[in-house]
Structure formats: structure tokens, C-alpha cells
Scaffold this motif. Structure first.
Motif, mmCIF file in Angstrom:
data_model
loop_
_atom_site.group_PDB
_atom_site.id
_atom_site.type_symbol
_atom_site.label_atom_id
_atom_site.label_comp_id
_atom_site.label_asym_id
_atom_site.label_seq_id
_atom_site.Cartn_x
_atom_site.Cartn_y
_atom_site.Cartn_z
ATOM 1 N N UNK A 164 0.831 -1.191 0.000
ATOM 2 C CA UNK A 164 0.000 0.000 0.000
ATOM 3 C C UNK A 164 0.875 1.254 0.000
ATOM 4 N N UNK A 168 3.034 -0.311 3.681
ATOM 5 C CA UNK A 168 2.466 -1.439 4.426
ATOM 6 C C UNK A 168 2.123 -2.584 3.461
ATOM 7 N N UNK A 169 2.407 -3.808 3.905
ATOM 8 C CA UNK A 169 2.104 -4.985 3.088
ATOM 9 C C UNK A 169 0.793 -5.589 3.576
ATOM 10 N N UNK A 170 -0.121 -5.845 2.664
ATOM 11 C CA UNK A 170 -1.426 -6.401 3.023
ATOM 12 C C UNK A 170 -1.699 -7.637 2.176
ATOM 13 N N UNK A 171 -2.235 -8.655 2.815
ATOM 14 C CA UNK A 171 -2.696 -9.834 2.062
ATOM 15 C C UNK A 171 -4.214 -9.768 1.939
ATOM 16 N N UNK A 185 -11.520 -7.644 -0.445
ATOM 17 C CA UNK A 185 -10.551 -6.641 -0.907
ATOM 18 C C UNK A 185 -9.819 -7.102 -2.167
ATOM 19 N N UNK A 192 -8.079 -2.225 -10.509
ATOM 20 C CA UNK A 192 -7.940 -0.877 -9.951
ATOM 21 C C UNK A 192 -6.797 -0.099 -10.619
ATOM 22 N N UNK A 195 -4.000 2.100 -8.895
ATOM 23 C CA UNK A 195 -4.327 3.319 -8.156
ATOM 24 C C UNK A 195 -4.521 3.087 -6.661
ATOM 25 N N UNK A 196 -4.596 1.819 -6.229
ATOM 26 C CA UNK A 196 -4.835 1.538 -4.805
ATOM 27 C C UNK A 196 -3.630 0.905 -4.117
ATOM 28 N N UNK A 436 -8.983 6.666 0.685
ATOM 29 C CA UNK A 436 -8.757 5.800 1.835
ATOM 30 C C UNK A 436 -7.454 5.008 1.677
ATOM 31 N N UNK A 437 -7.238 4.460 0.487
ATOM 32 C CA UNK A 437 -6.051 3.631 0.284
ATOM 33 C C UNK A 437 -4.814 4.463 -0.055
#
Lengths: 451, 451
Positions: A164, A168-171, A185, A192, A195-196, A436-437
Motif C-alpha cells: 500500500x 504497508x504490506x497487506x494480504x 478486498x 484498480x 491506483x490503490x 482511503x487507500x
């Protein structure tokens, strides 16, 4: 903008090489004067770029193979191009769970080959699959020639790892066949367009391998008959695995580079395939009968893989044929299949009225055409007329409940029509989701709906 | 809370009737003392409720058929139950585009029947499909018996009309076969369990009709052999359309209500189906050979639809058998299929250690089991032990990369495990998404991840 020293080791400095990262395959989006290029080697590099960019407010343009047609991966002024092409690992293929885990820079054809080696099948098949990458396919929710039977990239993405803005790393999603814990998600990130967040790993669903496809090629004296044949084929209980439409302009363009066997003077051609295990020969004979019944003037049915390839070759050559024909915008409208005839008629009417030559071809079975609008690049007025003609056809497609983009993405080129398609309520939430993202707006700025 | 006069005409006031709207089919979520029930008759009613609730900060619990098992549709104190059951119109079935447009209160079985009348097929098949509604299926991303071949509800939702908190109406998705304009808000709403908005219309993708299914029933002396058979069947090129697992406790429970033909003393049963057009008989013979080879002690193959139904009857009776057996929590874990044997072994170990009787059955082909934990409702300690045992099994599933819910939803009962499953980065964004769509927190409060 000067890259921090920790990133300069991954930066591209050679001017000629750097210039190749400035643009994608789109027509009409200008390359910027000043930008940096970082080729990530691993997850940490991506994290570092997005951390740095977030804190400094530097634009980041994620890039795969730069094969996009909507200007979604063109560098932006003062920004960093973040190339994922070196993250190309096949991390896992699981023949029981029927999934593959891959890095974003892996070429789509290589994912398909890795699946095939286990008797499995990764369906998404954009025309660029020999060189486009999974990361770009996920970013645009890519389609291709198989969608009429198999759907699009989103239908095969089970989970993602994304970085992100801020690093930050998100799964998202999962490895399991099912799972409904929390909000989806994964689906939000697919399509996207960078862009996110930046996709750094994708878990892909695989199918059992189909049979090698057999092909039917049919030509028609009118586009209306070809459209009618599409509707009839869609009612077949065994949906074709490919159902492509070429109009006279497209046929002439491919015939001008080589003889692909299209008879002179035909107004339209349909190319139809079956890959149904054990039934390809039976299916193509049945499709051939439907095509004949719908008024086809000539119908050729392949007996084997070699003939199949030969009958599809004209369609495969379309992009080259249109490029050889002249400079053009390639578009990506999708309408309800039942409205295809009306869309094509509207294209002809617009062409006659404006004098802009328009070819109408593409994934007829999905109602997803790629009309191309030809113009003289040395003549600003000619280009302007082509843009106007395109805008007119977009309006027709939207009035049918169609979309401005079936599979290429909004990118830079179609952002102006997005509000009309999705409406205020949706657009407002999409903007809020973006904020938000990516609160500082560093990710692929100016693309999709924030121009 | 007093409803505004404009809504009282749609309110349920009869106390006995009203009481039926207090709860769903879950066990262990208490009904509140004070709540109102509004049965919407049209879109305007939904808009009015969500406008009123947003401005007054009144909780709203959207309800379909109240067949949910996770406590996602239980009324909340001081809130409005918004029943969609009267919005049950079939708005369109399009055999060319292969889609149906339906109102949320339409019963799933009726949608399937409407599709079948056109030679088409709406695959999602939750065990409750005879009475559950599409709105609830969309809210929970419902699965069922078909998922091993056909996937879940999300795979068939092309677009939605939703009413947002505050009363704004938003359309998501599309009617066309493809479309990538903007972010995928459809996927975000599917599975959001009524926490982001209220679905008032769904556009559903349909498939060509399959053949009537044929069934194989196999019994095993060990659960390990049954699990191994599942792995082998998943490698078959023609994936079964149904692949269900029953353990000894489940078999005993169904045999106690009637003789479904399970031999005494078997440790596990698999029920397998094929619906592949023209090949059901061939497929079930091949599946039977795989089952025998994997160690099945008895294998019965149906020759016709009647025998097929008979062989599936034991599975269909499972819910009644377990209810007759005693009070229990029914759970919904999904793990990678390759870990199924270890999950089942862990269940046995937990049962032996805690003394809690646990049945292990469900959609084995997906790795999605519904372990049931039996307890004495008159004995608080017994109930507590069952809850503890369940928590222990959840931890095992999560350690395998599994999920706390394959298809029922998080609801009220599983919210405490969500953070562990999805991780901090995802949870934080999910909370922000919730706040974005429902800033006052009126929609199904306390559910999913905001408890």
C-alpha cells in the motif's frame, strides 16, 4: 526529483533504456520530460519505493510489460516508474487445490505453460499474452479471446499480496476454495489500475485442461447476419470457447499484409472455437450448421490443430493489419450482445457522417468490440475528427447500458466518460475509496477517475 | 424507538408475528427486548427506512428468510428489522445475455426454476435454497453443494442496486458480459453481510443447463481413506459437481431418523455427482473406480435420477439428523483440501481430549466442513466446553491457512476470530471501508468485524 541513494542501485540511468519505460502501447498519451525508473528486485524494493513516495508525495506509476492500450502505465512528470518486470517467480503450482502462486512480473504465457505442465489451465488470454504480465492483467482485469466461455482475470484471482501507499504490506483473499470472512478486498484491487496499491504476489485459480481447440471460420455478406449468428451461437448449450468478429475493414487490413484466405468482398467474418473435451469435432460441425443457417456465405471447419491455427491466423494478425493500415485509436466498448447489431450500425452511420474510417472487430461473443478510428497523424483536424467520432460511438454504447471499457481499463484515455457510466453515487464512493487507500494520491495519479 | 407514521403502515405489530423476526437460524445469539419490524414493499420503502435510520442513528438489520447460521440477521436492541421478503419479483431472464435480474426477496429455488424454464442454470445451491432468498445469498456470498464445480454466489453476481445508509441509491457492476470501468463495488457488497448497504436488485449470471446429476455413494472404514479419495477425485479432469463427506457421527445421526442405507460401522461416506452433459454415467463409473481404488468398502452407483436422489437423501437429511441428535453449534471451516485429513484428525483429538462430541461433515471437495459441536443446553459448563473445543479447532484451521467461514458468514458468532484471519492491515482497511459507507454505523451493527 532525486532518488534516495538506497534506490539508485535499482534505477535505470541509461537514457535510451530509460526512454522505453516512458510509455505503454497506447496512442495519444504524452511521455513526460522528467521521471525516474526503478526496477524492483523483491518485495523490499517495492516497500521502499512506496514508503519513500508516500512521505515525499512523489507520484508512482506501477509498470508491467507496458502493453496496456489505455495509457494507464505511461510515466508521469516528476514521478517514479516502478517496474515489476523482474519479479517473475513461479512460487507454487498445486494440482490438488488447482491454484498457482506467482510474482507480478511473470509473463501470462509462462503462467499458462506452468499450469499446462500439470495438466491444468489458466484461461485468461489477452492478445498480448506472449509478453504481458500477470501484474498488469490483475491491474486491468484483463480479458482476451477466451472470455465468452471462461470469463476474465477477476474470475481467476483468489488472493493477492499488495503493498500500500506508505509501504504497508497487506494480504487479501485466500488459498482455500471458499472463504467469506470479511470484505472482498481482492476484487477491489483487481481492475484498480495501480491506483490503490502495487500487487507483489497473486494466487490464481486453475481449471483442468481443455482439449486443443478446433476452429470454424465463416464469412458473411452482411454484418447483420454475422451478428445474428453470434446470438444463435450464444444459445448453444455448449458455449464456444472463442467467438470473434471481423468487419470488412478489418478483413481488408489483415489481407493487405498476407492472404489469410478471406474471400474478396465479404462484409464480416466470424471465428468460432470449441475446446470441449472429447467433443471439439462435434461442436464445430454443429457451430458450422448454425453459421450456415444464419446466412454464412462460406464456412470452413478445421479437422486438426494445424488447420485450426490457420483459420485463427487472420484474427491473430488483426493488430498488425490495423497498424499497417494506419494510425488509429483502438477502443474497447462492450454492450449487451443483443445490441451488437445496433452498435455496429451506429459505427457505420458515424463513419459515413464524419468521414472517419472505423473498423469494427473484436470479441463479438461478449459484445466487446475494439472499434479502431483511423486518422492522419500529420493533420490535427483529422485527429480531432477521429476523437469526435469515437466520442459519438461511446455515447451510443452507454445509451445501450454498455461500458466504455470491456477489458483494457480506463487509464488516461477514457477517464472523461467514467462519471456518465457509473453515476454520481458510485463515483463519489470510488473517489473516497481511492483517498482511503492512497490519501496523498501518489499511486498512478491522473488515471481512471481522478484526472 | 417509535417509527415515523409514514413507516408504521409497513410495520409488523402482531407480537407473535413480530417475534419470528427477532432471530435467524443461528444458535447462541440472544433476541433483543425492543425492536421494530418493517416489511418493505418497494425500493422507496427501503430508501425511507435508511434515510430515517441514518438521521436518527437507529440500527437497521436487513433480513431475508432468516435462514442464516452465523447470527448475521438477528434483531438488535432498539433497532429496525428491515425485511426484504416481499420484494420477490423476477424482473428479467435474458437467454442470449444469459442473465437474470431479480429482487432480493426472491427465493433461491425460484430463481433456479426461472432459469431452468429457459434452459439455463443458476448454480448456487445452499442447503436452504428451498426457502432462503437471493438477498441473503448475496449478503453472505452463499455456497452450498455445487461449489466444488461451480463456485459461490459471488461468481454469479454481475451487478447490484443497493440503498446506502442515508437513503442514496447506487448501482454497481453491469449487465454486459465484461466491463472494467472503475472499481469493483459489486464484489465489495457481495459477502458484506448487510453492513455496507441494502441490496434491492441483483443481476445474476446464468449458465447453460447441465444434465440431471447421477450419484455415487461410497463408504469407508477410515476417514483417512475418504480424504485421500477426495484428493484423487479433485485431480479428475472432469470435476464432480458435488463431493460431500459424512463422518461416522453424522452417518449415525441420519440413520437414527431413517434408514438411508449406510452400512453399520462405516467411518465415513462420500457422495459424488456428475452433471456433465452426455457423460454422467461414464463419469460416475470412473468416480466409482477411483473410490474403490482409494479403499472404499462399498460403492453404489445410481443408474437414474430416482436412484440418484436416494443416494443423496442421507446427505440431504443431515441437518435434521444433527438437530434430532441434540443441541449443537454448527461451524463452517474451510482449509486447503490437502489439509482435510489433518483437520479431521485434529477434530478427533479435540473431541477425545475435551469430551465434546464433534461431527465432521460437509463440502469435502472444497475443504469446507461444517463441524458440529454437541452440548447439553441445560448445562452451562457443557456449553462452555463445546465453545472451547470449537475455538481449538478454529485455531487449527487458521494455522493451515484456512478460514473461519467458508460460506455462512462471520455474523455475530465468529467476529472474534476475524482479526487473526485477515491481519491488521486488512482489518484496518475493512473498518475504514465500513465507516466510508456507513459513517453513523447504523447498518447491522455489531456484526462481522465491528463488535
Amino acid at each position: 526529483m532525486t532518488l534516495p541513494s538506497s534506490l539508485t542501485a535499482r534505477a535505470v540511468t541509461e537514457p535510451e533504456v530509460k526512454a522505453t519505460y516512458a510509455v505503454d502501447e497506447s496512442v495519444g498519451v504524452a511521455a513526460p520530460d522528467h521521471f525516474e525508473v526503478v526496477r524492483a528486485r523483491d518485495l523490499d524494493d517495492v516497500v521502499e519505493v512506496l514508503t519513500y513516495a508516500h512521505h515525499t508525495g512523489t507520484p508512482v506509476v506501477p509498470q508491467g510489460a507496458r502493453s496496456g492500450l489505455a495509457g494507464g502505465a505511461v510515466a508521469v512528470e516528476g514521478g517514479i516508474v516502478l517496474s515489476l518486470e523482474r519479479l517473475r517467480s513461479l512460487l507454487d503450482v498445486d494440482p490438488v487445490e488447482c491454484l498457482a502462486v506467482v510474482s507480478p512480473g511473470m509473463v501470462t504465457a509462462d503462467v499458462k505453460a506452468a499450469a499446462a505442465a500439470q495438466g491444468l489451465f489458466y484461461p485468461p488470454d489477452p492478445a498480448s499474452s506472449a509478453f504481458c504480465t500477470i501484474g498488469g492483467n490483475v491491474a486491468t482485469n484483463a480479458g482476451g479471446l477466451c472470455c465468452v466461455k471462461y470469463g476474465v482475470t477477476a474470475d481467476y484471482v483468489r488472493g493477492l499480496e499488495v503493498v500500500l501507499a506508505g509501504g504497508e504490506v497487506m494480504r487479501t483473499g485466500r488459498r482455500t476454495a471458499k472463504g467469506v470472512a470479511g470484505l472482498d478486498l481482492t476484487g477491489l484491487f483487481v481492475g484498480s489500475e495501480g491506483t490503490l496499491g502495487v500487487v507483489t504476489e497473486a494466487t490464481l485459480r486453475l481449471l483442468p485442461a481443455p482439449d486443443p481447440a478446433l476452429t470454424v471460420l465463416a464469412t458473411f455478406a452482411t454484418l447483420g447476419e454475422a451478428s445474428e449468428a453470434i446470438l444463435r451461437l450464444r444459445r448453444d448449450r455448449h458455449r464456444p470457447s472463442l467467438l470473434e468478429l471481423l468487419d470488412a475493414t478489418s478483413i481488408a487490413a489483415v489481407q493487405s499484409i498476407a492472404d489469410f484466405g478471406f474471400p474478396a468482398g465479404c462484409a464480416a467474418a466470424l471465428i468460432v472455437q470449441s475446446d470441449r473435451p472429447g467433443h471439439t469435432a462435434e461442436d464445430v460441425q454443429r457451430y458450422a450448421a448454425v453459421l450456415t443457417d444464419a446466412g454464412a456465405t462460406e464456412v470452413a471447419v478445421a479437422d486438426d490443430a494445424q488447420e485450426s491455427d490457420a483459420l485463427l491466423a487472420g484474427r491473430r494478425a488483426l493488430h498488425h493489419g490495423l497498424v499497417a493500415k494506419g494510425t488509429h485509436f483502438i477502443e474497447d466498448l462492450c454492450v449487451p450482445v443483443g445490441d451488437l447489431t445496433r452498435l455496429i450500425a451506429a459505427g457505420h452511420e458515424i463513419s459515413a457522417r464524419t468521414g472517419v474510417e472505423i473498423s469494427m472487430s473484436g470479441h463479438g461473443g461478449d459484445g466487446n468490440l475494439h472499434p479502431s478510428f483511423f486518422y492522419d497523424p500529420a493533420d490535427e483536424a483529422s485527429r480531432h475528427r477521429a476523437e469526435e467520432a469515437f466520442g459519438d460511438l461511446v455515447k451510443v454504447a452507454l445509451s445501450m447500458g454498455g461500458t466504455i471499457t470491456g477489458e483494457h481499463g480506463v487509464g488516461s484515455l477514457k477517464a472523461r466518460w467514467l462519471p456518465q457510466e457509473v453515476g454520481c453515487a458510485s463515483l463519489e464512493r470510488q473517489r473516497s475509496l481511492k483517498a482511503l487507500f492512497d490519501p496523498r494520491g501518489i499511486l498512478n495519479p491522473g488515471r481512471v477517475y481522478w484526472s
